[in-house]
Design a protein around this motif. Structure first.
Motif, mmCIF file in Angstrom:
data_model
loop_
_atom_site.group_PDB
_atom_site.id
_atom_site.type_symbol
_atom_site.label_atom_id
_atom_site.label_comp_id
_atom_site.label_asym_id
_atom_site.label_seq_id
_atom_site.Cartn_x
_atom_site.Cartn_y
_atom_site.Cartn_z
ATOM 1 N N ARG A 109 70.713 -15.505 77.678
ATOM 2 C CA ARG A 109 69.247 -15.866 77.417
ATOM 3 C C ARG A 109 68.270 -14.549 77.237
ATOM 4 N NH1 ARG A 109 69.594 -19.380 74.492
ATOM 5 N NH2 ARG A 109 70.810 -20.966 75.474
ATOM 6 N N ILE A 110 67.606 -14.389 76.587
ATOM 7 C CA ILE A 110 66.608 -13.087 76.612
ATOM 8 C C ILE A 110 65.319 -13.526 77.345
ATOM 9 C CG2 ILE A 110 65.183 -11.693 74.900
ATOM 10 C CD1 ILE A 110 67.310 -12.215 72.802
ATOM 11 N N SER A 111 64.975 -12.403 78.115
ATOM 12 C CA SER A 111 63.719 -12.627 78.883
ATOM 13 C C SER A 111 63.023 -11.341 78.695
ATOM 14 C CB SER A 111 63.861 -12.694 80.340
ATOM 15 O OG SER A 111 62.819 -12.778 81.072
ATOM 16 N N LEU A 112 61.829 -11.206 77.955
ATOM 17 C CA LEU A 112 61.048 -10.204 77.735
ATOM 18 C C LEU A 112 59.512 -10.320 78.038
ATOM 19 C CD1 LEU A 112 62.723 -9.499 74.210
ATOM 20 C CD2 LEU A 112 63.208 -8.206 76.129
ATOM 21 N N ASP A 113 58.856 -8.999 78.543
ATOM 22 C CA ASP A 113 57.775 -9.250 78.342
ATOM 23 C C ASP A 113 56.986 -9.274 76.992
ATOM 24 O OD1 ASP A 113 57.537 -8.979 81.112
ATOM 25 O OD2 ASP A 113 57.711 -6.704 81.005
ATOM 26 N N ILE A 114 55.978 -10.069 76.854
ATOM 27 C CA ILE A 114 55.365 -10.092 75.474
ATOM 28 C C ILE A 114 53.827 -9.636 75.599
ATOM 29 C CG2 ILE A 114 54.468 -11.708 73.647
ATOM 30 C CD1 ILE A 114 56.912 -13.463 74.461
ATOM 31 N N GLY A 115 53.413 -8.688 74.972
ATOM 32 C CA GLY A 115 52.123 -8.159 74.996
ATOM 33 C C GLY A 115 51.011 -8.670 74.171
ATOM 34 N N ARG A 116 49.863 -8.316 74.094
ATOM 35 C CA ARG A 116 48.888 -8.695 73.380
ATOM 36 C C ARG A 116 48.082 -7.360 72.950
ATOM 37 N NH1 ARG A 116 47.663 -14.142 73.171
ATOM 38 N NH2 ARG A 116 45.819 -14.694 71.912
ATOM 39 N N ASP A 117 47.815 -7.422 71.696
ATOM 40 C CA ASP A 117 47.011 -6.211 71.059
ATOM 41 C C ASP A 117 46.216 -6.546 70.032
ATOM 42 O OD1 ASP A 117 46.105 -3.583 71.554
ATOM 43 O OD2 ASP A 117 48.225 -3.055 71.771
ATOM 44 N N GLY A 118 45.528 -5.741 69.234
ATOM 45 C CA GLY A 118 44.730 -6.000 67.859
ATOM 46 C C GLY A 118 45.779 -5.204 66.914
ATOM 47 N N VAL A 119 45.275 -5.747 65.705
ATOM 48 C CA VAL A 119 45.829 -5.017 64.348
ATOM 49 C C VAL A 119 45.910 -3.633 64.620
ATOM 50 C CG1 VAL A 119 45.340 -4.903 61.995
ATOM 51 C CG2 VAL A 119 45.057 -6.900 63.077
ATOM 52 N N ALA A 120 44.939 -2.983 64.922
ATOM 53 C CA ALA A 120 45.136 -1.377 64.828
ATOM 54 C C ALA A 120 46.467 -0.842 65.814
ATOM 55 C CB ALA A 120 43.801 -0.847 65.771
ATOM 56 N N SER A 121 46.906 -1.563 66.597
ATOM 57 C CA SER A 121 47.804 -1.197 67.594
ATOM 58 C C SER A 121 49.394 -1.281 66.769
ATOM 59 C CB SER A 121 48.173 -2.147 68.727
ATOM 60 O OG SER A 121 48.593 -3.514 68.301
ATOM 61 N N ILE A 122 49.497 -1.650 65.515
ATOM 62 C CA ILE A 122 50.474 -1.933 64.830
ATOM 63 C C ILE A 122 50.983 -0.514 64.176
ATOM 64 C CG2 ILE A 122 51.717 -3.033 62.588
ATOM 65 C CD1 ILE A 122 49.962 -5.568 63.084
ATOM 66 N N PRO A 123 52.080 -0.049 64.411
ATOM 67 C CA PRO A 123 52.266 1.467 63.951
ATOM 68 C C PRO A 123 52.331 1.699 62.490
ATOM 69 C CG PRO A 123 54.081 0.777 65.407
ATOM 70 C CD PRO A 123 52.990 -0.501 65.248
ATOM 71 N N ASP A 124 52.889 0.545 61.738
ATOM 72 C CA ASP A 124 53.108 0.856 60.347
ATOM 73 C C ASP A 124 52.063 0.359 59.488
ATOM 74 O OD1 ASP A 124 55.514 0.990 58.257
ATOM 75 O OD2 ASP A 124 54.345 -0.725 57.440
ATOM 76 N N ALA A 125 51.231 1.090 58.596
ATOM 77 C CA ALA A 125 50.117 0.778 57.891
ATOM 78 C C ALA A 125 50.188 -0.499 56.872
ATOM 79 C CB ALA A 125 49.729 1.980 56.992
ATOM 80 N N ARG A 126 51.616 -0.404 56.448
ATOM 81 C CA ARG A 126 51.706 -1.662 55.551
ATOM 82 C C ARG A 126 51.509 -3.242 56.373
ATOM 83 N NH1 ARG A 126 57.423 0.839 53.827
ATOM 84 N NH2 ARG A 126 57.494 0.848 56.017
ATOM 85 N N LEU A 127 52.061 -3.014 57.553
ATOM 86 C CA LEU A 127 51.997 -4.399 58.258
ATOM 87 C C LEU A 127 50.658 -4.491 58.857
ATOM 88 C CD1 LEU A 127 55.568 -4.172 60.179
ATOM 89 C CD2 LEU A 127 55.129 -5.185 58.101
#
Length: 190
Positions: free
Chosen positions: A9-27
């Motif tokens: 089983r995977i247990s990970l922290d899930i964050g929350r952020d805005g579009v500007a935080s996405i590092p790839d310009a295409r995404l």
């Protein structure tokens, strides 16, 4: 090598952020596209997405359909771009995701799919990927966006754009391959 009867089983922290935080310009651009349709439709229906609006991304686009409900749902590739097919080394359209991925990686992908559909918002993810021999091949990063689909018009589809950077390729990412941890962020708005 120890084999597991079922995937860990995977247990990970899930964050929350805005579009500007996405590092790839295409995404980032694709997230803005999704949010523009959200203002009009709520969660956009599949019909609100026009592939002609992002032709350069088509090789990296996937449409994935959820079949059933958690915890017993399955996911099926409805459409798989040519770049994804080339990277996977086989056609995936029509196949179930759990049949196409190693069990441990499928657990991670299922977590991404569930998070996207449960929140009704895009999810950005970055992680290392491995071949069957467990050798780190590179970094993969993706944006998953929920869509309304099916006869009941419920949230049952994922609109995904995914990229890879192989370890041997020179690219935008130049970090330490041994220190990368999976990253999952719900994108809450522009």
């Amino acid at each position: 090598m120890k084999r597991f009867a079922s995937a860990p089983r995977i247990s990970l922290d899930i964050g929350r952020d805005g579009v500007a935080s996405i590092p790839d310009a295409r995404l980032r651009t694709l997230a803005e596209y999704w949010f523009a349709r959200r203002r009009v439709y709520g969660i956009p229906p599949r019909s609100a997405i026009d592939p002609l609006d992002f032709p350069a991304l088509l090789p990296n686009i996937l449409l994935i359909e959820r079949i059933g409900t958690p915890p017993d749902e399955r996911y099926r590739f409805r459409l798989v771009g040519t770049g994804v097919v080339a990277h996977a080394g086989r056609e995936l359209t029509g196949r179930h995701v759990d049949e196409a991925l190693p069990a441990t990686y499928y657990d991670y992908v299922r977590l991404l799919n569930r998070t996207t559909l449960e929140h009704g918002l895009p999810v950005y993810s970055a992680s290392l990927y491995h071949d069957e021999g467990n050798f780190v091949n590179g970094l993969t990063y993706r944006l998953l966006m929920p869509l309304l689909g099916g006869p009941e018009g419920r949230t049952a589809m994922l609109f995904v754009c995914q990229f890879w950077q192989r370890r041997e390729d020179i690219g935008a990412w130049t970090g330490d391959w041994q220190s990368v941890a999976p990253e999952i962020r719900v994108i809450s708005g522009p």
